[in-house]
Design an enzyme around this catalytic site. Structure first.
Site, PDB file in Angstrom:
ATOM      1  N   HIS A   1     -15.461  -1.665  27.928  1.00 20.41           N
ATOM      2  CA  HIS A   1     -14.366  -2.676  27.947  1.00 20.41           C
ATOM      3  C   HIS A   1     -14.511  -3.442  29.104  1.00 20.41           C
ATOM      4  O   HIS A   1     -13.522  -4.155  29.653  1.00 20.41           O
ATOM      5  CB  HIS A   1     -12.969  -2.282  27.737  1.00 20.41           C
TER       6      HIS A   1
ATOM      7  N   LYS B   1     -16.860  -0.763  18.413  1.00 22.22           N
ATOM      8  CA  LYS B   1     -17.177  -1.268  19.782  1.00 22.22           C
ATOM      9  C   LYS B   1     -16.155  -0.460  20.828  1.00 22.22           C
ATOM     10  O   LYS B   1     -15.036   0.104  20.408  1.00 22.22           O
ATOM     11  CB  LYS B   1     -16.583  -2.774  19.872  1.00 22.22           C
TER      12      LYS B   1
ATOM     13  N   SER C   1     -10.990 -12.177  18.930  1.00 21.84           N
ATOM     14  CA  SER C   1     -10.134 -11.052  19.320  1.00 21.84           C
ATOM     15  C   SER C   1      -8.831 -11.217  18.389  1.00 21.84           C
ATOM     16  O   SER C   1      -8.371 -12.450  18.071  1.00 21.84           O
ATOM     17  CB  SER C   1      -9.477 -11.106  20.838  1.00 21.84           C
TER      18      SER C   1
ATOM     19  N   THR D   1     -12.367  -1.931  17.478  1.00 24.06           N
ATOM     20  CA  THR D   1     -12.346  -1.567  19.108  1.00 24.06           C
ATOM     21  C   THR D   1     -11.729  -0.256  19.002  1.00 24.06           C
ATOM     22  O   THR D   1     -10.703   0.078  18.578  1.00 24.06           O
ATOM     23  CB  THR D   1     -11.616  -2.477  19.951  1.00 24.06           C
TER      24      THR D   1
ATOM     25  N   TYR E   1      -7.635  -5.014  16.247  1.00 26.22           N
ATOM     26  CA  TYR E   1      -6.579  -3.838  16.610  1.00 26.22           C
ATOM     27  C   TYR E   1      -5.419  -4.051  15.785  1.00 26.22           C
ATOM     28  O   TYR E   1      -5.263  -4.559  14.847  1.00 26.22           O
ATOM     29  CB  TYR E   1      -5.813  -4.737  17.894  1.00 26.22           C
TER      30      TYR E   1
END
Length: 386
Positions: A277, A253, A107, A156, A130
């Site tokens: 999620h 995703k 992540s 994402t 992100y």
């Protein structure tokens, strides 16, 4: 770990070791947590159809994703803040994934640098993106991931704002990360109730920052992630510059509908993850296994389709593959292991799922994951009519 026979046992062990605020971060979902629960329960709606009197002495679990062969039909999903669960948590999880012959996904909101995580494992690493900090910060993060050898970029798309996670509010998450002594006081007892975790937490440097989000003043401190996400929403238009910066396979995703599947492919996705999620964003959406057939039909073979959400047993993995997923991502299942015992716990979670897959496939009379298809399951008719 020798007494652990399923993922629920790892969950219980993590609950005993972790402070409530940390355990509930792993364990909780959005609002009433209906979608989170349904993600797991929906596997009960799919029945297995075994072929009896078939000799299956050996079972081949290998599959290919984005052209690379892995030894298991599941990979480790990106789980933010894993360093809070165990010292150097992302490195420990990545190492266990590599030892098992599968992929670890890191992540953006991790406590270890992408280069350290890549160096910790002998397996492939995917980097989840992100856009926190804006385009320039994200582009620099993409470049670091590319430089250290990450093989795919996960974008994402279901986090324009963090979901309403009521457990986090009740546990005082915002107050605990604020640094204010008086605001922290009603909640800090949770740490003292878990002295072994607290000692390890302090030895590991205390409250982590986000070293993969490098702002003008340095790594982003551990703060209000929800506000940061709201200021850095990703849109389909962003995929143009993301593709130019990455120049490698992109995994989208957070796809939950046929329309978004087509959008993702049209904007360059090589693979799609059907994901809500883990029920941590919008409560009340259908469980991922339920919408998997719709997304597969929309993809029409133009992109590989993966699934996450609710996987707790090897039979869950088998059912998802039979319905049509190329592979499955696991999140909470390994996060419980990490919180319970670090890398050993992650390895145990992997072993539990691996043995469950092998056992289920032998009982089905199927010797290879490549042979799993819908003839081996009974799917509710309504799933195929939507």
């Amino acid at each position: 770990m020798r007494r652990v026979v399923n993922i629920a046992d790892l969950r219980s062990a993590a609950k005993k070791r972790l402070p409530k605020v940390v355990f509930d971060y792993i364990d909780g979902g959005a609002d009433a947590e209906w979608t989170m629960r349904e993600n797991s329960r929906v596997f009960d709606d799919v029945f297995l159809r075994p072929r009896s009197a078939v000799a299956t002495k050996d079972v081949d679990l290998r599959t290919s994703i984005l052209g690379a062969t892995i030894d298991l039909p599941f990979l480790l999903a990106p789980v933010g803040s894993s360093r809070l669960f165990y010292p150097r948590g992302e490195e420990a999880a990545a190492r266990a994934a590599g030892d098992a012959g599968t992929i670890y996904s890191l992540s953006t909101l991790s406590g270890c640098t992408v280069s350290d995580v890549k160096a910790a494992t002998r397996g492939p690493v995917w980097y989840q993106l992100y856009l926190i900090g804006g385009r320039d910060v994200a582009t620099a993060g993409i470049e670091r991931a590319k430089t250290c050898g990450c093989s795919a970029l996960i974008v994402t798309v279901d986090t324009p704002v963090a979901g309403m996670r009521e457990r986090d509010i009740r546990n005082g998450t915002s107050e605990l990360v604020s640094g204010g002594r008086f605001s922290m006081l009603p909640y800090v007892f949770q740490f003292f109730a878990r002295p072994r975790w607290f000692a390890a937490f302090l030895r590991d440097g205390g409250l982590m920052s986000f070293p993969n989000v490098v702002l003008k003043d340095g790594p982003m401190p551990y703060a209000d992630v929800g506000a940061a996400l709201e200021q850095s929403m990703v849109s389909w238009a962003d995929f143009k510059w993301i593709r130019e910066a990455w120049q490698g396979p992109i995994v989208v995703k957070g796809v939950h509908t046929a329309d978004d599947a087509r959008q993702a492919i049209d904007h360059g996705a090589a693979a799609i993850v059907v994901s809500n999620h883990g029920g941590r964003q919008l409560d009340g959406v259908a469980p991922t296994l339920r919408v998997l057939p719709e997304v597969i039909a929309a993809a029409q073979g133009r992109a590989e389709v993966l699934l996450d959400g609710g996987v707790r047993r090897g039979s869950d993995v088998v059912k998802a593959l039979c319905v049509g997923a190329r592979a499955v991502l696991i999140g909470r299942a390994y996060a419980y292991g990490l919180g319970a015992a670090g890398g050993k716990g992650v390895a145990q979670a992997i072993n539990v799922l691996r043995s469950g897959i092998v056992r289920t496939m032998k009982l089905l009379g199927c010797a290879s994951v490549r042979d799993l298809d819908r003839s081996l399951v009974q799917i509710p008719r309504s799933w195929l009519e939507g």
